[in-house]
Design an enzyme around this catalytic site. Structure first.
Site, PDB file in Angstrom:
ATOM      1  N   HIS A  55      45.877  46.171  35.113  1.00 23.68           N
ATOM      2  CA  HIS A  55      44.761  47.117  35.063  1.00 23.68           C
ATOM      3  C   HIS A  55      45.261  48.501  35.456  1.00 23.68           C
ATOM      4  O   HIS A  55      46.167  48.634  36.294  1.00 23.68           O
ATOM      5  CB  HIS A  55      43.649  46.711  36.038  1.00 23.68           C
ATOM      6  CG  HIS A  55      42.684  45.703  35.502  1.00 23.68           C
ATOM      7  ND1 HIS A  55      42.063  44.777  36.305  1.00 23.68           N
ATOM      8  CD2 HIS A  55      42.214  45.485  34.258  1.00 23.68           C
ATOM      9  CE1 HIS A  55      41.252  44.022  35.582  1.00 23.68           C
ATOM     10  NE2 HIS A  55      41.327  44.444  34.334  1.00 23.68           N
ATOM     11  N   CYS A  69      39.832  47.611  43.478  1.00 24.65           N
ATOM     12  CA  CYS A  69      39.179  46.530  42.744  1.00 24.65           C
ATOM     13  C   CYS A  69      37.827  46.176  43.351  1.00 24.65           C
ATOM     14  O   CYS A  69      36.900  45.794  42.640  1.00 24.65           O
ATOM     15  CB  CYS A  69      40.063  45.282  42.722  1.00 24.65           C
ATOM     16  SG  CYS A  69      41.540  45.415  41.697  1.00 24.65           S
ATOM     17  N   ARG A  71      35.589  35.198  33.356  1.00 24.40           N
ATOM     18  CA  ARG A  71      34.836  36.271  34.012  1.00 24.40           C
ATOM     19  C   ARG A  71      33.633  36.740  33.206  1.00 24.40           C
ATOM     20  O   ARG A  71      32.908  37.645  33.660  1.00 24.40           O
ATOM     21  CB  ARG A  71      35.764  37.459  34.313  1.00 24.40           C
ATOM     22  CG  ARG A  71      36.881  37.120  35.282  1.00 24.40           C
ATOM     23  CD  ARG A  71      37.508  38.358  35.890  1.00 24.40           C
ATOM     24  NE  ARG A  71      36.555  39.085  36.732  1.00 24.40           N
ATOM     25  CZ  ARG A  71      36.847  40.221  37.366  1.00 24.40           C
ATOM     26  NH1 ARG A  71      38.061  40.738  37.248  1.00 24.40           N
ATOM     27  NH2 ARG A  71      35.948  40.830  38.104  1.00 24.40           N
ATOM     28  N   ASP A  83      35.321  36.057  41.228  1.00 26.33           N
ATOM     29  CA  ASP A  83      35.907  37.387  41.075  1.00 26.33           C
ATOM     30  C   ASP A  83      34.868  38.508  41.066  1.00 26.33           C
ATOM     31  O   ASP A  83      35.220  39.671  40.851  1.00 26.33           O
ATOM     32  CB  ASP A  83      36.735  37.448  39.794  1.00 26.33           C
ATOM     33  CG  ASP A  83      38.056  36.702  39.919  1.00 26.33           C
ATOM     34  OD1 ASP A  83      38.425  36.355  41.058  1.00 26.33           O
ATOM     35  OD2 ASP A  83      38.709  36.480  38.888  1.00 26.33           O
TER      36      ASP A  83
END
Length: 293
Positions: A180, A283, A106, A81
């Site tokens: 988000h 993103c 993450r 990610d």
């Protein structure tokens, strides 16, 4: 839209003014879905890493074709990610606030991003509270919009205000598909334009917020573009803007029409493969404000 079509549409004929941007991106060389930490991720669905790289490259090349600067952080195997660089920090005036992820999968990304900021001339602040960078922190004019509810804590908002000495407006996210803030709000206008700081225009998805959040947005941004659920569902709002060109999913057709009505130039970038990991254009795009080029 092809690169050539994009590149020739730089003149401010609509009154919208393109501003220079400097971004941080990360090639998805190790992209896959090996865990599930949001509603978009399904390990059973196959991913195509070369396709993800090709789509990412188109976004990278489009930014360059429009005169923007793009820095690249090296991907790290086992951190699929990292391509979603917006989650790596939040930067204003050369000061970079690192992140503290809410999910263990993450956390390995936290230090590499802070190391990159430090080696590129940013003043690095290591965070205390849980927050996920520009995923949940957006600069709109002089004000910082900050989301909470799924991945960032409301406690982080006091820390953000203290670090950057700016007003922070808290917005409660209530729809798990839009976990988000950058999936539910896009800041469209330049932060700084001719003559100084400008009031920002935004687009947002009303159903991503609670009643209080919707009220705040309606009061502060009465002329905002309100985006329909079907455009939100294809991550239409997970878009980047240079004040004139707005980089959006080609599937967000209603949002495209709304942008054109307001004089913006929608630039279509297909990141459908990266959407399998729950990320889109914004993103993959962390704005670098200050620091060393």
């Amino acid at each position: 839209m092809s690169l050539s079509e994009t590149a020739v549409d730089r003149a401010p004929s609509s009154g919208r003014i393109q501003q220079h941007r400097r971004y941080l991106m990360c090639k998805p060389a190790y992209f896959t879905v090996s865990y599930e930490i949001n509603p978009w991720m399904h390990k059973a669905d196959p991913t195509d890493t070369p396709k993800a790289v090709r789509q990412w490259q188109t976004l990278y090349d489009t930014y360059l074709s429009l005169g923007h600067d793009v820095e690249v952080i090296d991907p790290i195997e086992g951190l699929p990610d990292m391509v979603y660089t917006a989650n790596g920090g939040f930067i204003i005036d050369g000061k970079a606030l690192g992140v503290r992820f809410s999910v263990g999968e993450r956390r390995g990304e936290e230090q590499p991003f802070m190391d990159w900021f430090g080696s590129h001339g940013f003043e690095v602040v290591e965070p205390i509270a849980t927050q996920e960078g520009e995923g949940d922190i957006l600069l709109a004019g002089d004000t910082i919009l900050a989301g909470y509810g799924f991945r960032s804590s409301i406690e982080s908002h006091r820390e953000i205000a203290d670090v950057f000495d700016r007003e922070v407006v808290s917005l409660h996210l209530v729809n798990p598909n839009f976990y988000h803030l950058d999936t539910a709000i896009a800041v469209l206008d330049p932060v700084v334009g001719p003559g100084g700081v400008e009031a920002a225009n935004i687009a947002y998805l009303p159903n991503a917020f609670d009643d209080r959040g919707r009220g705040i947005l309606e009061e502060r941004f009465p002329d905002a573009i309100r985006v329909a659920d079907e455009d939100g569902a294809v991550f239409g709002l997970n878009s980047a803007s240079d004040g004139r060109n707005v980089f959006i999913s080609p599937r967000a057709t209603g949002y495209d029409a709304q942008l054109r009505e307001r004089g913006y130039n929608p630039v279509h970038i297909d990141l459908s493969e990266l959407l399998l990991g729950g990320g889109g254009i914004k993103c993959c795009t962390l704005e670098l404000r200050g620091g060393r080029s």
